[in-house]
Design a protein around this motif. Structure first.
Motif, PDB file in Angstrom:
ATOM      1  N   SER A  60      -0.885   5.079  16.232  1.00 35.69           N
ATOM      2  CA  SER A  60      -1.680   6.308  16.046  1.00 35.69           C
ATOM      3  C   SER A  60      -0.784   7.543  16.075  1.00 35.69           C
ATOM      4  CB  SER A  60      -2.787   6.405  17.078  1.00 35.69           C
ATOM      5  OG  SER A  60      -2.258   6.502  18.364  1.00 35.69           O
ATOM      6  N   GLN A  61       0.290   7.518  16.890  1.00 35.75           N
ATOM      7  CA  GLN A  61       1.239   8.642  16.883  1.00 35.75           C
ATOM      8  C   GLN A  61       1.973   8.742  15.546  1.00 35.75           C
ATOM      9  OE1 GLN A  61       3.962   8.397  20.137  1.00 35.75           O
ATOM     10  NE2 GLN A  61       2.490   9.179  21.635  1.00 35.75           N
ATOM     11  N   LEU A  62       2.397   7.601  15.015  1.00 41.25           N
ATOM     12  CA  LEU A  62       3.102   7.608  13.735  1.00 41.25           C
ATOM     13  C   LEU A  62       2.209   8.096  12.599  1.00 41.25           C
ATOM     14  CD1 LEU A  62       5.178   4.294  13.862  1.00 41.25           C
ATOM     15  CD2 LEU A  62       6.054   6.627  13.856  1.00 41.25           C
ATOM     16  N   LEU A  63       0.952   7.664  12.595  1.00 38.50           N
ATOM     17  CA  LEU A  63       0.028   8.097  11.536  1.00 38.50           C
ATOM     18  C   LEU A  63      -0.305   9.578  11.654  1.00 38.50           C
ATOM     19  CD1 LEU A  63      -2.399   5.042  11.314  1.00 38.50           C
ATOM     20  CD2 LEU A  63      -0.681   5.744   9.645  1.00 38.50           C
TER      21      LEU A  63
ATOM     22  N   PRO B 139       7.253   3.410   4.662  1.00 41.29           N
ATOM     23  CA  PRO B 139       7.933   4.401   5.527  1.00 41.29           C
ATOM     24  C   PRO B 139       7.444   4.363   6.977  1.00 41.29           C
ATOM     25  CG  PRO B 139       7.293   5.411   3.455  1.00 41.29           C
ATOM     26  CD  PRO B 139       6.688   4.041   3.461  1.00 41.29           C
ATOM     27  N   ILE B 140       6.154   4.138   7.187  1.00 38.94           N
ATOM     28  CA  ILE B 140       5.617   4.063   8.547  1.00 38.94           C
ATOM     29  C   ILE B 140       6.145   2.821   9.247  1.00 38.94           C
ATOM     30  CG2 ILE B 140       3.496   3.669   9.873  1.00 38.94           C
ATOM     31  CD1 ILE B 140       2.169   5.664   7.916  1.00 38.94           C
ATOM     32  N   LEU B 141       6.178   1.695   8.549  1.00 35.17           N
ATOM     33  CA  LEU B 141       6.697   0.465   9.149  1.00 35.17           C
ATOM     34  C   LEU B 141       8.181   0.586   9.452  1.00 35.17           C
ATOM     35  CD1 LEU B 141       4.855  -2.281   7.055  1.00 35.17           C
ATOM     36  CD2 LEU B 141       4.181  -1.257   9.237  1.00 35.17           C
ATOM     37  N   GLU B 142       8.925   1.287   8.582  1.00 35.80           N
ATOM     38  CA  GLU B 142      10.354   1.492   8.846  1.00 35.80           C
ATOM     39  C   GLU B 142      10.569   2.306  10.117  1.00 35.80           C
ATOM     40  OE1 GLU B 142      11.668   3.197   5.127  1.00 35.80           O
ATOM     41  OE2 GLU B 142      12.306   1.226   4.370  1.00 35.80           O
ATOM     42  N   ARG B 143       9.739   3.333  10.327  1.00 38.07           N
ATOM     43  CA  ARG B 143       9.854   4.125  11.559  1.00 38.07           C
ATOM     44  C   ARG B 143       9.497   3.288  12.778  1.00 38.07           C
ATOM     45  NH1 ARG B 143       6.500   9.240  10.774  1.00 38.07           N
ATOM     46  NH2 ARG B 143       5.969   8.458   8.737  1.00 38.07           N
TER      47      ARG B 143
ATOM     48  N   ILE C 267       0.863  -1.183   0.000  1.00 32.75           N
ATOM     49  CA  ILE C 267       0.000   0.000   0.000  1.00 32.75           C
ATOM     50  C   ILE C 267       0.903   1.238   0.000  1.00 32.75           C
ATOM     51  CG2 ILE C 267      -1.606   1.332   1.424  1.00 32.75           C
ATOM     52  CD1 ILE C 267      -2.893  -1.265   2.255  1.00 32.75           C
ATOM     53  N   PRO C 268       0.613   2.235  -0.842  1.00 30.50           N
ATOM     54  CA  PRO C 268       1.451   3.446  -0.874  1.00 30.50           C
ATOM     55  C   PRO C 268       1.524   4.105   0.504  1.00 30.50           C
ATOM     56  CG  PRO C 268      -0.111   3.444  -2.694  1.00 30.50           C
ATOM     57  CD  PRO C 268      -0.467   2.286  -1.810  1.00 30.50           C
ATOM     58  N   GLY C 269       2.738   4.442   0.932  1.00 31.28           N
ATOM     59  CA  GLY C 269       2.936   5.109   2.211  1.00 31.28           C
ATOM     60  C   GLY C 269       3.070   4.170   3.396  1.00 31.28           C
TER      61      GLY C 269
END
Length: 98
Positions: free
Chosen positions: A92-95, A22-26, A17-19
């Motif tokens: 939720s913080q990352l999003l 990067p969230i999973l990497e963080r 899924i686009p985007g």
């Protein structure tokens, strides 16, 4: 003192899924996250304009998440020592910072 090793992000699929990546990497940079594996990608009838990550069910050693954006859905498996509420709070913080 030794700094704990960061978690591992397993990229075994060609599409995501686009985007999401990067969230999973963080997320892998936090203590307590061992492995994150994006899984099967599929289509759904409903439409979710923004990327959403929801904890679905506990699995042995962690949790299964459902990532949704648009009409696309993808499973994500996270191996962690965190509780479900800790994981949900961090996601939720990352999003929110995206």
């Amino acid at each position: 003192m030794n700094k704990p090793a960061p978690g591992r992000l397993v990229l075994n699929h060609s599409t995501h899924i686009p985007g999401l990546i990067p969230i999973l990497e963080r997320l892998t940079k936090f203590n307590g996250i061992q492995t994150i594996t994006p899984g099967v990608i599929g289509r759904v009838k409903g439409h979710t304009p923004k990327l959403k990550l929801r904890v679905s069910v506990p699995i042995r050693g962690g949790f299964k998440l459902i990532a949704r954006q648009g009409k696309t859905v993808q499973e994500v498996f996270i191996l962690t020592v965190w509780s479900q509420s800790e994981l949900e709070a961090q996601i939720s913080q990352l999003l929110a910072r995206k």
